[in-house]
Design an enzyme around this catalytic site. Structure first.
Site, PDB file in Angstrom:
ATOM      1  N   ALA A   1       0.730  -1.306   0.108  1.00  0.00           N
ATOM      2  CA  ALA A   1      -0.073  -0.037   0.081  1.00  0.00           C
ATOM      3  C   ALA A   1       0.855   1.368  -0.077  1.00  0.00           C
ATOM      4  CB  ALA A   1      -1.018  -0.173   1.272  1.00  0.00           C
TER       5      ALA A   1
ATOM      6  N   ARG B   1       2.447  10.262 -11.351  1.00  0.00           N
ATOM      7  CA  ARG B   1       1.413  11.035 -11.690  1.00  0.00           C
ATOM      8  C   ARG B   1       1.932  12.470 -11.915  1.00  0.00           C
ATOM      9  NH1 ARG B   1      -1.649   8.566  -7.670  1.00  0.00           N
ATOM     10  NH2 ARG B   1      -2.818   7.070  -8.511  1.00  0.00           N
TER      11      ARG B   1
ATOM     12  N   CYS C   1      -6.197  -6.754   4.749  1.00  0.00           N
ATOM     13  CA  CYS C   1      -7.427  -6.540   5.472  1.00  0.00           C
ATOM     14  C   CYS C   1      -8.497  -7.797   5.186  1.00  0.00           C
ATOM     15  CB  CYS C   1      -7.952  -5.335   5.661  1.00  0.00           C
ATOM     16  SG  CYS C   1      -6.737  -4.114   6.657  1.00  0.00           S
TER      17      CYS C   1
ATOM     18  N   ASP D   1       2.996   0.563   7.840  1.00  0.00           N
ATOM     19  CA  ASP D   1       3.118  -0.039   9.027  1.00  0.00           C
ATOM     20  C   ASP D   1       4.460   0.037   9.591  1.00  0.00           C
ATOM     21  OD1 ASP D   1       0.486  -0.789   8.355  1.00  0.00           O
ATOM     22  OD2 ASP D   1       0.613  -2.834   8.016  1.00  0.00           O
TER      23      ASP D   1
ATOM     24  N   ASN E   1      -1.898   4.142   2.795  1.00  0.00           N
ATOM     25  CA  ASN E   1      -2.504   4.480   1.244  1.00  0.00           C
ATOM     26  C   ASN E   1      -2.283   6.066   1.479  1.00  0.00           C
ATOM     27  OD1 ASN E   1      -3.370   2.673  -0.810  1.00  0.00           O
ATOM     28  ND2 ASN E   1      -4.296   1.882   1.166  1.00  0.00           N
TER      29      ASN E   1
ATOM     30  N   TRP F   1     -32.677  11.143  18.510  1.00  0.00           N
ATOM     31  CA  TRP F   1     -31.352  11.375  18.993  1.00  0.00           C
ATOM     32  C   TRP F   1     -30.280  10.029  18.506  1.00  0.00           C
ATOM     33  CZ3 TRP F   1     -29.154  15.632  21.286  1.00  0.00           C
ATOM     34  CH2 TRP F   1     -29.984  16.646  21.467  1.00  0.00           C
TER      35      TRP F   1
END
Length: 471
Positions: free
Chosen positions: A12, A23, A46, A301, A323, A452
């Site tokens: 990631a 880019r 994940c 991480d 990310n 509420w």
């Protein structure tokens, strides 16, 4: 003159950084070389529990971008290649091809370290035995599925009851296994306070999962059990896993899944003399640049980040942060400007239909940084009580004793509970008080919420508790 960016790690943070830099700068301005020691890039760790459970039918659905797609964007991605040394003074890295064994040095002008985290695997007898599995990478997930295909028995022991532990307990249960979770904590989900963890314990037990809390694993027993020296050797780690042992019990297992947690993978960076923090993660500035090094960045991480609530550094291993780190790094490497201000510690998970969420500080966290606080707990429902499908929900809220500043929220409930934590995450980021939260203009209709919202009910009660404490 063309610069060279070297990226260590192809998941990631690393590939987000490489892609964002590309880019902003074309191949004629910036050469990008990325090293990845595994077989896959840009995948969702994940999602592995949901692939194992069968909810996600195919491994490749967890892959956001393949090596070929990265290469098509003029990123020289070298798979199955492990960086073994960083020469900071020389501005170069040494990498080894894991297939051929060949090694070579590669110079860099700018370096990104995105080495991730490694699963905790205590150095106990039998932890490396066949049938014992971590679930950090897609290779790990495939190895576990291969074991499940070969295993005739239907007993699974999950070691640890954090996010991965409870998610893997669900996955194994969905695959038809009798599941025991061995957890050294007082209750599952140590990221919650024990009173909220107790709700998770009760729900898991209600699903038929055997919860063993306050138990420290001492070894994994393996096939053997005879009286000869060879057989005793096998009993402590030479054969296939058959049980998990604690000081006073054994839990039979045809497969063992480790969900103990992770640590920053920073051995390479430490050896290069780069700064690490209390939790072993690399230390960076707001631009994700490694402190004291103008041309080295780190993210994901393997880093520690600022906790905006406590004001201290923390290690939080989540793909959302990784990310964002990569986007920030890529922008800065590519000549733009971006910062990562910090986190409030938001996370969600589930066990079957039970949803679990938290953000901010637990009680022990607040005490650790010297904060005085009040707590409230409310019971509510996910929808108007009269509307079909209304499900129970428990919300716990912490507020600073004198100022009323929101410190943390934990939610355990059924459908519609977990994502309500995002309200609190925004309030924490904005340093709102619980009194200010009571005036939030949230969406309401009976199919979605009571008049509420449960989070605002908790804020009202917390605001009253703050006033009472002041009196």
């Amino acid at each position: 003159m063309r610069e060279r960016l070297v990226v260590i790690g192809g998941d990631a943070a690393g590939m987000s950084a490489a892609s964002q830099a590309r880019r902003l700068k074309g191949p004629d301005e910036l050469e990008i070389i990325a090293f990845e020691r595994g077989h896959f890039t840009s995948f969702s760790a994940c999602g592995i529990p949901y692939w194992v459970s069968g909810d996600v039918p195919e491994r490749d659905r967890l892959i956001a971008r393949s090596p070929e797609e990265h290469r098509a964007r003029a990123i020289d991605l070298r798979m199955r290649t492990e960086v073994t040394e960083i020469d900071v003074a020389g501005g170069r890295v040494r990498a080894r091809d894991l297939e051929s064994g060949a090694e070579e040095w590669t110079a860099y002008d700018k370096l990104v370290i995105a080495t991730g985290a490694r699963p905790d695997r205590p150095p106990l007898p039998g932890m490396d035995a066949p049938g014992v599995h971590g679930v950090q990478t897609l290779d790990d997930g495939q190895a576990l599925l291969d074991t499940l295909e070969r295993t005739e028995g239907r007993r699974a022991v999950v070691v640890g009851a954090g996010y991965i532990g409870v998610e893997m307990a669900e996955a194994m249960m969905k695959r038809g296994y009798d599941v025991t979770v061995v957890n050294r904590g007082q209750e599952p989900m140590a990221t919650l306070d024990p009173d909220m963890g107790r709700l998770v314990h009760e729900a898991m037990s209600g699903l038929g999962i055997t919860m063993v809390n306050g138990a420290e694993v001492t070894k994994v027993l393996t096939d053997g059990g005879g009286t000869s020296l060879l057989e005793r050797s096998r009993e402590l780690g030479g054969g296939r896993a058959r049980a998990v042992a604690t000081d006073d019990a054994e839990f039979p297992a045809d497969v063992v899944v480790l969900g103990i947690g992770v640590r920053p993978e920073t051995g390479l960076a430490r050896a290069a003399g780069l700064p690490v923090g209390e939790y072993g993660g690399l230390l960076t500035d707001l631009a994700m640049r490694v402190r004291g090094h103008d041309d080295i960045w780190a993210g994901g991480d393997c880093v520690e980040v600022l906790d905006l609530v406590s004001g201290r550094e923390r290690h939080i291993a989540l793909g959302t942060h990784a990310n964002k780190h990569g986007q920030v790094i890529g922008s800065n490497v590519g000549g733009g400007y971006a910062t990562f201000p910090g986190v409030v510690g938001t996370a969600v998970s589930k066990v079957c239909d039970l949803e679990i969420a938290r953000t901010g500080l637990r009680e022990k966290d607040a005490r650790a940084v010297g904060l005085q606080y009040v707590t409230v707990t409310v019971e509510s429902t996910s929808r108007a009580g009269y509307y079909p499908g209304a499900a129970p929900m428990t919300v716990k809220m912490l507020a600073e004793r004198r100022t009323g500043r929101l410190l943390g929220v934990q939610i355990v409930g059924r459908e519609g509970a977990a994502k309500r934590v995002d309200i609190a995450a925004v309030a924490l980021t904005a340093a709102m008080t619980v009194e200010q939260m009571t005036a939030l203009d949230l969406g309401y209709a009976p199919p979605f919420s009571p008049v509420w919202d449960p989070v605002l009910v908790a804020a009202r009660k917390a605001s009253a508790a703050v006033r009472a404490a002041g009196d």
